[in-house]
Design a protein around this motif. Sequence first.
Motif, PDB file in Angstrom:
ATOM      1  N   ILE A 162      -0.468  10.709   5.755  1.00 62.90           N
ATOM      2  CA  ILE A 162      -0.868  10.027   4.522  1.00 62.90           C
ATOM      3  C   ILE A 162      -1.148  11.047   3.425  1.00 62.90           C
ATOM      4  O   ILE A 162      -1.980  11.949   3.596  1.00 62.90           O
ATOM      5  CB  ILE A 162      -2.137   9.167   4.737  1.00 62.90           C
TER       6      ILE A 162
ATOM      7  N   GLY B 294      -6.327   3.490   4.415  1.00 59.85           N
ATOM      8  CA  GLY B 294      -5.161   4.371   4.523  1.00 59.85           C
ATOM      9  C   GLY B 294      -4.620   4.398   5.938  1.00 59.85           C
ATOM     10  O   GLY B 294      -3.399   4.404   6.158  1.00 59.85           O
TER      11      GLY B 294
ATOM     12  N   GLY C 240       0.798  -1.221   0.000  1.00 60.59           N
ATOM     13  CA  GLY C 240       0.000   0.000   0.000  1.00 60.59           C
ATOM     14  C   GLY C 240       0.829   1.270   0.000  1.00 60.59           C
ATOM     15  O   GLY C 240       0.331   2.342  -0.327  1.00 60.59           O
ATOM     16  N   VAL C 241       2.112   1.173   0.374  1.00 65.91           N
ATOM     17  CA  VAL C 241       2.997   2.341   0.344  1.00 65.91           C
ATOM     18  C   VAL C 241       3.532   2.493  -1.076  1.00 65.91           C
ATOM     19  O   VAL C 241       4.343   1.689  -1.533  1.00 65.91           O
ATOM     20  CB  VAL C 241       4.168   2.211   1.342  1.00 65.91           C
TER      21      VAL C 241
ATOM     22  N   VAL D 256      -0.219   7.051  -0.808  1.00 69.27           N
ATOM     23  CA  VAL D 256      -1.005   5.834  -1.027  1.00 69.27           C
ATOM     24  C   VAL D 256      -2.015   6.070  -2.147  1.00 69.27           C
ATOM     25  O   VAL D 256      -2.218   7.207  -2.606  1.00 69.27           O
ATOM     26  CB  VAL D 256      -1.738   5.412   0.266  1.00 69.27           C
ATOM     27  N   ASP D 257      -2.632   5.020  -2.566  1.00 68.66           N
ATOM     28  CA  ASP D 257      -3.672   5.107  -3.601  1.00 68.66           C
ATOM     29  C   ASP D 257      -4.760   6.082  -3.130  1.00 68.66           C
ATOM     30  O   ASP D 257      -5.352   5.881  -2.063  1.00 68.66           O
ATOM     31  CB  ASP D 257      -4.268   3.713  -3.820  1.00 68.66           C
TER      32      ASP D 257
ATOM     33  N   ILE E 273      -2.622   1.243   6.648  1.00 66.23           N
ATOM     34  CA  ILE E 273      -1.283   1.293   6.045  1.00 66.23           C
ATOM     35  C   ILE E 273      -0.354   2.130   6.916  1.00 66.23           C
ATOM     36  O   ILE E 273       0.797   1.771   7.181  1.00 66.23           O
ATOM     37  CB  ILE E 273      -1.350   1.878   4.616  1.00 66.23           C
TER      38      ILE E 273
ATOM     39  N   TYR F 280      -1.387   9.579  -3.641  1.00 65.51           N
ATOM     40  CA  TYR F 280      -0.324   9.393  -4.621  1.00 65.51           C
ATOM     41  C   TYR F 280      -0.688  10.047  -5.949  1.00 65.51           C
ATOM     42  O   TYR F 280      -1.772   9.836  -6.491  1.00 65.51           O
ATOM     43  CB  TYR F 280      -0.066   7.904  -4.841  1.00 65.51           C
TER      44      TYR F 280
END
Length: 305
Positions: free
Chosen positions: A292, A268, A235-236, A259-260, A271, A295
Amino acid sequence: MKEEDQRYKMVRFGAMVGIVGNIFLALFKGAAGLLADSRALVADAVHSASDVVGSIAVLIGVRAANLPPDRDHPYGHGKAETVTAIIVAVLLFIVGFEIGLNALQDLGNPITVPKTAALYAIFFSLLVKEGMFRYKHFLGNKYNSDALITDAWHHRSDVFSSAAALIGVAASVAGAHWEIAWLLYGDLAAGLFVSILIMKMAWTLGKSSIHNALDHVLHAEDTTSMRDEVKKIEGVLQIDEFLAREHGHYVIIDIKIAVDPYITVSEGHQIGKNVKDLLLEESKVKDVFVHINPYEKENEKGGTL
């Protein structure tokens, strides 16, 4: 026993060794210096007496650094040791200055030759101080204690000063025996040399401690392994920023990860928790703050939010 409790116990023991050892040496060298009429040995005794104050300061700093975080100090009290190290360095510089000043003032007084017994007293002191330095330096490095390392070097400065005093007293004794006038000043010259040595060491140690007190961030090469491990976490997608701040004997990390942007807040958060748990496995890491970021390809070269 918890690792933090073990650290506190051993660092505190190291400080106590310094206090007891320095009290003994200060009294021993002071009495021997007066009986043997050696200014260099008396100056060395004053140096050991200052070490007692330094070791007490270390003990107080270590105890303060071990206090748990509170509302006013949410990051803990780790910098108490660094502040203590600065205090010890300042004290060391003042002592060095006083010893040098006394040596210069004594140049105008009649020269006295120390008794041979002073040589034995100085040699004994040198051996004891070297042992104390090695033990406390080992503990300071093992438990990452700025205060204990600084205090250890305080002992090493005593080793150097004792060595200088040994040479100076030996020169004075030899000068009197062979009637070489300029050698008679060896005892005073040793006192002056010791003072310069002490002030130089104090300046170096103080400079290093002040650097650590100003939220020093570990260099990129020192955190490569940690960053590589974070990148492996599912996830990173990217590390936008990684700051590992030294806070006394431990490290606090501020990290921004990408992240996505289309996953849920809960995903999130998980993660971020995985990142934090991983970094906390490092022995020196005390706390981790994870931010967070969504991305975006345009941020691949290090953009942060």
